[in-house]
Design a protein around this motif. Structure first.
Motif, PDB file in Angstrom:
ATOM      1  N   VAL A 159       0.873  -1.213   0.044  1.00  0.00           N
ATOM      2  CA  VAL A 159      -0.131   0.006   0.078  1.00  0.00           C
ATOM      3  C   VAL A 159       0.967   1.268  -0.025  1.00  0.00           C
ATOM      4  O   VAL A 159       1.608   1.525   0.944  1.00  0.00           O
ATOM      5  CB  VAL A 159      -1.145   0.137   1.237  1.00  0.00           C
ATOM      6  N   ARG A 160       0.851   2.204  -1.033  1.00  0.00           N
ATOM      7  CA  ARG A 160       1.603   3.213  -1.270  1.00  0.00           C
ATOM      8  C   ARG A 160       0.838   4.458  -0.599  1.00  0.00           C
ATOM      9  O   ARG A 160       1.597   5.475  -0.251  1.00  0.00           O
ATOM     10  CB  ARG A 160       1.891   3.616  -2.828  1.00  0.00           C
ATOM     11  N   GLU A 161      -0.361   4.728  -0.689  1.00  0.00           N
ATOM     12  CA  GLU A 161      -1.123   5.780  -0.356  1.00  0.00           C
ATOM     13  C   GLU A 161      -2.620   5.478   0.084  1.00  0.00           C
ATOM     14  O   GLU A 161      -3.014   4.488  -0.518  1.00  0.00           O
ATOM     15  CB  GLU A 161      -1.063   6.839  -1.545  1.00  0.00           C
ATOM     16  N   ALA A 162      -2.975   6.389   1.195  1.00  0.00           N
ATOM     17  CA  ALA A 162      -4.467   6.346   1.503  1.00  0.00           C
ATOM     18  C   ALA A 162      -4.939   7.703   1.422  1.00  0.00           C
ATOM     19  O   ALA A 162      -4.202   8.522   1.944  1.00  0.00           O
ATOM     20  CB  ALA A 162      -4.359   5.862   2.836  1.00  0.00           C
ATOM     21  N   SER A 163      -6.054   7.670   0.823  1.00  0.00           N
ATOM     22  CA  SER A 163      -6.674   9.315   0.263  1.00  0.00           C
ATOM     23  C   SER A 163      -8.236   8.957   0.569  1.00  0.00           C
ATOM     24  O   SER A 163      -8.810   8.341  -0.045  1.00  0.00           O
ATOM     25  CB  SER A 163      -6.193   9.553  -1.056  1.00  0.00           C
ATOM     26  N   THR A 173     -15.981   7.748   6.279  1.00  0.00           N
ATOM     27  CA  THR A 173     -15.237   8.259   5.340  1.00  0.00           C
ATOM     28  C   THR A 173     -14.734   7.148   4.132  1.00  0.00           C
ATOM     29  O   THR A 173     -14.094   6.172   4.795  1.00  0.00           O
ATOM     30  CB  THR A 173     -13.877   9.197   5.772  1.00  0.00           C
ATOM     31  N   ASN A 174     -14.976   7.332   3.184  1.00  0.00           N
ATOM     32  CA  ASN A 174     -14.343   6.528   2.041  1.00  0.00           C
ATOM     33  C   ASN A 174     -12.904   6.555   1.782  1.00  0.00           C
ATOM     34  O   ASN A 174     -12.797   7.605   1.642  1.00  0.00           O
ATOM     35  CB  ASN A 174     -15.160   6.480   0.771  1.00  0.00           C
ATOM     36  N   VAL A 175     -11.958   5.463   2.121  1.00  0.00           N
ATOM     37  CA  VAL A 175     -10.617   5.894   1.967  1.00  0.00           C
ATOM     38  C   VAL A 175     -10.184   4.860   0.687  1.00  0.00           C
ATOM     39  O   VAL A 175     -10.613   3.905   0.709  1.00  0.00           O
ATOM     40  CB  VAL A 175      -9.841   5.397   3.017  1.00  0.00           C
ATOM     41  N   THR A 176      -9.582   5.725  -0.332  1.00  0.00           N
ATOM     42  CA  THR A 176      -9.115   4.740  -1.359  1.00  0.00           C
ATOM     43  C   THR A 176      -7.620   4.316  -1.111  1.00  0.00           C
ATOM     44  O   THR A 176      -6.831   5.410  -0.761  1.00  0.00           O
ATOM     45  CB  THR A 176      -9.130   5.844  -2.735  1.00  0.00           C
ATOM     46  N   LEU A 177      -7.047   3.234  -1.359  1.00  0.00           N
ATOM     47  CA  LEU A 177      -6.001   2.742  -1.069  1.00  0.00           C
ATOM     48  C   LEU A 177      -5.308   2.485  -2.487  1.00  0.00           C
ATOM     49  O   LEU A 177      -5.985   2.046  -3.373  1.00  0.00           O
ATOM     50  CB  LEU A 177      -5.789   1.334  -0.261  1.00  0.00           C
ATOM     51  N   THR A 178      -4.099   2.971  -2.793  1.00  0.00           N
ATOM     52  CA  THR A 178      -3.352   2.896  -4.219  1.00  0.00           C
ATOM     53  C   THR A 178      -1.826   2.044  -3.741  1.00  0.00           C
ATOM     54  O   THR A 178      -1.467   2.308  -2.533  1.00  0.00           O
ATOM     55  CB  THR A 178      -2.977   4.272  -4.649  1.00  0.00           C
ATOM     56  N   GLY A 179      -1.751   1.223  -4.600  1.00  0.00           N
ATOM     57  CA  GLY A 179      -0.506   0.353  -4.429  1.00  0.00           C
ATOM     58  C   GLY A 179      -0.317  -0.785  -5.394  1.00  0.00           C
ATOM     59  O   GLY A 179      -0.887  -0.685  -6.596  1.00  0.00           O
ATOM     60  N   ASP A 180       0.537  -1.760  -4.986  1.00  0.00           N
ATOM     61  CA  ASP A 180       0.930  -2.711  -5.918  1.00  0.00           C
ATOM     62  C   ASP A 180       0.189  -4.264  -5.445  1.00  0.00           C
ATOM     63  O   ASP A 180       0.044  -4.289  -3.861  1.00  0.00           O
ATOM     64  CB  ASP A 180       2.399  -2.859  -6.071  1.00  0.00           C
ATOM     65  N   GLY A 181      -0.244  -5.107  -6.282  1.00  0.00           N
ATOM     66  CA  GLY A 181      -0.416  -6.441  -5.924  1.00  0.00           C
ATOM     67  C   GLY A 181      -1.727  -6.578  -5.263  1.00  0.00           C
ATOM     68  O   GLY A 181      -2.077  -7.572  -4.473  1.00  0.00           O
TER      69      GLY A 181
END
Length: 184
Positions: A159-163, A173-181
């Motif tokens: 996980v690289r980012e939580a926004s 709050t809806n949190v979008t996770l960005t990352g790999d795999g």
């Protein structure tokens, strides 16, 4: 027939290759000349190997350590329970690359109507669509055939980012996770 392991001094014996009608406890005896037999209070009990019915979970990260529940067709309690994870390619070939000792056994706990044992998946060589066969043994020598479908390794999730990175204490709050795999 027996042989001597000169490195350890142990005598190695092979149980009968014949199929037994039922499991019977046998007394072990040893002779050096074919006439006088020494016996001890040791025994050997043949068993009917269980069938591997299912695995749960059926996937885990390449780093290993996923605890896999192996559902079996029969309750059995000899002492040297092991799971063997072997790499198989899509074509069905491949090399065995590791053994994982059962980390906990739930002989009396029924999982979907079957006895279960648990074992830790070893690290994988690589992630991919190929599956790894999982076999179970009561004695760390003869293994029951692998479960259908096997165990699939995937690359670890990063996980690289939580926004957004914050929200109210009452939630929502809806949190979008960005990352790999993230999708195996």
């Amino acid at each position: 027939m027996a042989s001597l392991d000169e490195a350890t001094g142990d005598v190695l014996c092979n149980s009968s290759d014949g199929v037994l009608e039922y499991a019977v406890r046998e007394t072990l005896e040893l002779t050096l000349n074919g006439q006088q037999f020494g016996s001890a209070s040791l025994s050997f009990t043949p068993h009917t190997p269980p069938t591997v019915l299912a695995l749960s979970p059926s996937s885990g990260p390449t780093g290993g350590r996923t605890v896999v529940t192996v559902s079996l067709s029969a309750r059995a309690s000899p002492a040297n329970h092991t799971c063997r994870f072997g790499y198989l390619s899509d074509a069905g070939g491949g090399a065995f690359y590791g053994t994982s000792v059962v980390v906990a056994a739930a002989f009396d706990a029924m999982v979907n109507g079957a006895t279960a044992v648990r074992c830790a998946a070893p690290p994988a060589v690589s992630a991919g669509t190929n599956y790894t066969s999982v076999e179970y043994s009561l004695n760390a020598q003869q293994y029951a055939p692998a479960a259908a479908g096997g165990f699939t390794y995937f690359a670890p999730v990063v996980v690289r980012e939580a926004s957004p990175s914050s929200g109210p204490v009452h939630g929502g709050t809806n949190v979008t996770l960005t990352g790999d795999g993230m999708w195996g």
